[in-house]
Write a protein that holds these residues in place. Structure first.
Motif, PDB file in Angstrom:
ATOM      1  N   GLY A  28       0.819  -1.208   0.000  1.00  0.00           N
ATOM      2  CA  GLY A  28       0.000   0.000   0.000  1.00  0.00           C
ATOM      3  C   GLY A  28       0.852   1.257   0.000  1.00  0.00           C
ATOM      4  N   ALA A  29       1.937   1.231   0.756  1.00  0.00           N
ATOM      5  CA  ALA A  29       2.835   2.387   0.796  1.00  0.00           C
ATOM      6  C   ALA A  29       3.507   2.609  -0.548  1.00  0.00           C
ATOM      7  CB  ALA A  29       3.882   2.204   1.897  1.00  0.00           C
ATOM      8  N   LEU A  30       3.803   1.541  -1.254  1.00  0.00           N
ATOM      9  CA  LEU A  30       4.468   1.651  -2.550  1.00  0.00           C
ATOM     10  C   LEU A  30       3.504   1.933  -3.700  1.00  0.00           C
ATOM     11  CD1 LEU A  30       6.997  -1.289  -2.198  1.00  0.00           C
ATOM     12  CD2 LEU A  30       7.508   1.167  -2.119  1.00  0.00           C
ATOM     13  N   ALA A  31       2.215   1.837  -3.428  1.00  0.00           N
ATOM     14  CA  ALA A  31       1.211   1.991  -4.488  1.00  0.00           C
ATOM     15  C   ALA A  31       0.874   3.458  -4.735  1.00  0.00           C
ATOM     16  CB  ALA A  31      -0.044   1.201  -4.133  1.00  0.00           C
ATOM     17  N   GLN A  32       1.884   4.280  -4.801  1.00  0.00           N
ATOM     18  CA  GLN A  32       1.720   5.706  -5.075  1.00  0.00           C
ATOM     19  C   GLN A  32       2.985   6.160  -5.789  1.00  0.00           C
ATOM     20  OE1 GLN A  32       3.151   8.708  -3.993  1.00  0.00           O
ATOM     21  NE2 GLN A  32       1.498  10.011  -4.745  1.00  0.00           N
ATOM     22  N   GLU A  33       2.826   6.942  -6.821  1.00  0.00           N
ATOM     23  CA  GLU A  33       3.929   7.303  -7.711  1.00  0.00           C
ATOM     24  C   GLU A  33       5.130   7.920  -6.992  1.00  0.00           C
ATOM     25  OE1 GLU A  33       4.584  10.228 -11.567  1.00  0.00           O
ATOM     26  OE2 GLU A  33       2.563   9.643 -11.001  1.00  0.00           O
ATOM     27  N   THR A  34       4.894   8.908  -6.149  1.00  0.00           N
ATOM     28  CA  THR A  34       6.004   9.584  -5.465  1.00  0.00           C
ATOM     29  C   THR A  34       6.702   8.647  -4.499  1.00  0.00           C
ATOM     30  OG1 THR A  34       4.907  11.723  -5.674  1.00  0.00           O
ATOM     31  CG2 THR A  34       6.624  11.550  -3.999  1.00  0.00           C
ATOM     32  N   ARG A  35       5.927   7.868  -3.738  1.00  0.00           N
ATOM     33  CA  ARG A  35       6.542   6.960  -2.763  1.00  0.00           C
ATOM     34  C   ARG A  35       7.335   5.852  -3.453  1.00  0.00           C
ATOM     35  NH1 ARG A  35       1.745   8.210   0.051  1.00  0.00           N
ATOM     36  NH2 ARG A  35       0.684   6.315  -0.594  1.00  0.00           N
ATOM     37  N   LEU A  36       6.835   5.353  -4.574  1.00  0.00           N
ATOM     38  CA  LEU A  36       7.581   4.328  -5.313  1.00  0.00           C
ATOM     39  C   LEU A  36       8.897   4.911  -5.822  1.00  0.00           C
ATOM     40  CD1 LEU A  36       7.757   1.472  -6.416  1.00  0.00           C
ATOM     41  CD2 LEU A  36       6.463   2.239  -8.421  1.00  0.00           C
ATOM     42  N   ALA A  37       8.857   6.105  -6.386  1.00  0.00           N
ATOM     43  CA  ALA A  37      10.089   6.753  -6.861  1.00  0.00           C
ATOM     44  C   ALA A  37      11.040   7.024  -5.703  1.00  0.00           C
ATOM     45  CB  ALA A  37       9.748   8.058  -7.585  1.00  0.00           C
ATOM     46  N   LEU A  38      10.506   7.425  -4.579  1.00  0.00           N
ATOM     47  CA  LEU A  38      11.303   7.697  -3.385  1.00  0.00           C
ATOM     48  C   LEU A  38      11.989   6.433  -2.890  1.00  0.00           C
ATOM     49  CD1 LEU A  38      12.181   9.183  -0.805  1.00  0.00           C
ATOM     50  CD2 LEU A  38       9.830   9.115  -0.055  1.00  0.00           C
ATOM     51  N   VAL A  74       8.201   4.934   6.256  1.00  0.00           N
ATOM     52  CA  VAL A  74       8.745   4.549   7.569  1.00  0.00           C
ATOM     53  C   VAL A  74       7.734   3.680   8.294  1.00  0.00           C
ATOM     54  CG1 VAL A  74       9.399   5.414   9.854  1.00  0.00           C
ATOM     55  CG2 VAL A  74      10.334   6.492   7.808  1.00  0.00           C
ATOM     56  N   HIS A  75       6.478   4.111   8.304  1.00  0.00           N
ATOM     57  CA  HIS A  75       5.419   3.355   8.978  1.00  0.00           C
ATOM     58  C   HIS A  75       5.269   1.947   8.393  1.00  0.00           C
ATOM     59  CE1 HIS A  75       1.764   2.528  11.161  1.00  0.00           C
ATOM     60  NE2 HIS A  75       1.180   2.204  10.023  1.00  0.00           N
ATOM     61  N   ALA A  76       5.455   1.815   7.097  1.00  0.00           N
ATOM     62  CA  ALA A  76       5.358   0.512   6.431  1.00  0.00           C
ATOM     63  C   ALA A  76       6.599  -0.342   6.676  1.00  0.00           C
ATOM     64  CB  ALA A  76       5.130   0.698   4.934  1.00  0.00           C
ATOM     65  N   GLY A  77       7.640   0.225   7.274  1.00  0.00           N
ATOM     66  CA  GLY A  77       8.855  -0.530   7.568  1.00  0.00           C
ATOM     67  C   GLY A  77       9.807  -0.651   6.394  1.00  0.00           C
ATOM     68  N   LEU A  78       9.574   0.116   5.328  1.00  0.00           N
ATOM     69  CA  LEU A  78      10.408   0.002   4.132  1.00  0.00           C
ATOM     70  C   LEU A  78      11.633   0.903   4.153  1.00  0.00           C
ATOM     71  CD1 LEU A  78       7.561  -0.236   1.492  1.00  0.00           C
ATOM     72  CD2 LEU A  78       9.134  -2.062   2.199  1.00  0.00           C
ATOM     73  N   ILE A  79      11.609   1.943   4.967  1.00  0.00           N
ATOM     74  CA  ILE A  79      12.770   2.819   5.107  1.00  0.00           C
ATOM     75  C   ILE A  79      12.975   3.142   6.578  1.00  0.00           C
ATOM     76  CG2 ILE A  79      12.439   3.838   2.810  1.00  0.00           C
ATOM     77  CD1 ILE A  79      11.470   6.410   4.180  1.00  0.00           C
ATOM     78  N   THR A  80      14.175   3.587   6.898  1.00  0.00           N
ATOM     79  CA  THR A  80      14.484   4.028   8.253  1.00  0.00           C
ATOM     80  C   THR A  80      14.921   5.484   8.215  1.00  0.00           C
ATOM     81  OG1 THR A  80      16.762   3.248   8.068  1.00  0.00           O
ATOM     82  CG2 THR A  80      15.169   1.734   9.065  1.00  0.00           C
ATOM     83  N   GLN A  81      14.819   6.105   9.361  1.00  0.00           N
ATOM     84  CA  GLN A  81      15.200   7.506   9.508  1.00  0.00           C
ATOM     85  C   GLN A  81      16.218   7.594  10.641  1.00  0.00           C
ATOM     86  OE1 GLN A  81      12.736  10.110  11.980  1.00  0.00           O
ATOM     87  NE2 GLN A  81      12.445  11.382  10.162  1.00  0.00           N
ATOM     88  N   ARG A  82      17.256   8.396  10.423  1.00  0.00           N
ATOM     89  CA  ARG A  82      18.212   8.648  11.498  1.00  0.00           C
ATOM     90  C   ARG A  82      18.588  10.125  11.457  1.00  0.00           C
ATOM     91  NH1 ARG A  82      21.156   6.249   7.454  1.00  0.00           N
ATOM     92  NH2 ARG A  82      23.104   7.285   6.890  1.00  0.00           N
ATOM     93  N   ARG A  83      19.005  10.616  12.584  1.00  0.00           N
ATOM     94  CA  ARG A  83      19.392  12.014  12.683  1.00  0.00           C
ATOM     95  C   ARG A  83      20.907  12.098  12.741  1.00  0.00           C
ATOM     96  NH1 ARG A  83      16.986  16.664  13.617  1.00  0.00           N
ATOM     97  NH2 ARG A  83      14.981  15.746  14.112  1.00  0.00           N
ATOM     98  N   LEU A  84      21.461  12.960  11.927  1.00  0.00           N
ATOM     99  CA  LEU A  84      22.886  13.252  11.919  1.00  0.00           C
ATOM    100  C   LEU A  84      23.000  14.753  12.130  1.00  0.00           C
ATOM    101  CD1 LEU A  84      25.785  12.258  11.513  1.00  0.00           C
ATOM    102  CD2 LEU A  84      25.494  12.646   9.070  1.00  0.00           C
ATOM    103  N   SER A  85      23.341  15.132  13.342  1.00  0.00           N
ATOM    104  CA  SER A  85      23.356  16.542  13.720  1.00  0.00           C
ATOM    105  C   SER A  85      21.942  17.095  13.555  1.00  0.00           C
ATOM    106  CB  SER A  85      24.393  17.302  12.888  1.00  0.00           C
ATOM    107  OG  SER A  85      24.502  18.628  13.324  1.00  0.00           O
ATOM    108  N   ARG A  86      21.761  18.068  12.671  1.00  0.00           N
ATOM    109  CA  ARG A  86      20.425  18.643  12.472  1.00  0.00           C
ATOM    110  C   ARG A  86      19.732  18.089  11.235  1.00  0.00           C
ATOM    111  NH1 ARG A  86      20.941  24.973  12.652  1.00  0.00           N
ATOM    112  NH2 ARG A  86      21.745  24.429  10.614  1.00  0.00           N
ATOM    113  N   GLN A  87      20.343  17.139  10.576  1.00  0.00           N
ATOM    114  CA  GLN A  87      19.786  16.612   9.336  1.00  0.00           C
ATOM    115  C   GLN A  87      19.158  15.239   9.541  1.00  0.00           C
ATOM    116  OE1 GLN A  87      22.837  16.660   6.385  1.00  0.00           O
ATOM    117  NE2 GLN A  87      23.232  18.833   6.614  1.00  0.00           N
TER     118      GLN A  87
END
Length: 135
Positions: A28-38, A74-87
């Protein structure tokens, strides 16, 4: 000045077990053009991932819209997020991707056969089926 590196994982799933509910969420998360490209962009970026600003620039997506799409993946578990300083750095979750592919192709070669493609960015991608090229 000493730099501090903070690692934040927003949400993680036990990716060793892909069940129907998780597969539906991922698809479901991948079934959208922008998210698939992302997602495809992050897969090609490798484990180091990309900063949110770089992703927005490469995809031509407004930051507010990008935040929504990133949260969905992230919610679908397909990507992770981490913080590096302020980014914020986003990376593909290869284990989840491989678990989804294995779930989808679980019976492609017959019962209990392992023929699902596997991607390990450290060694490259492979599959059990031979690759063919067009002449």
């Amino acid at each position: 000045m000493p730099w501090k590196i903070h690692l934040i994982i927003v949400e993680t799933w036990n990716i060793l077990v892909m069940d129907e509910k998780r597969a539906i969420a991922a698809l479901g998360a991948l079934a959208q053009e922008t998210r698939l490209a992302l997602f495809r962009l992050l897969v090609t970026a490798g484990p180091a991932g990309l900063r949110a600003g770089v992703i927005a620039e490469r995809l031509g997506v407004q930051p507010s819209s990008l935040s929504f799409h990133l949260a969905q993946l992230v919610h679908a578990g397909l990507i992770t997020q981490r913080r590096l300083s302020r980014q914020l750095i986003y990376s593909a979750e290869y284990g989840a991707m491989n678990a989804l592919l294995a779930y989808l192709t679980e019976n492609c070669c017959g019962r209990d056969a392992d023929c699902a493609p596997v991607c390990d960015p450290a060694v490259g991608c492979s599959s059990a089926a031979p690759k063919t090229t067009a002449a």
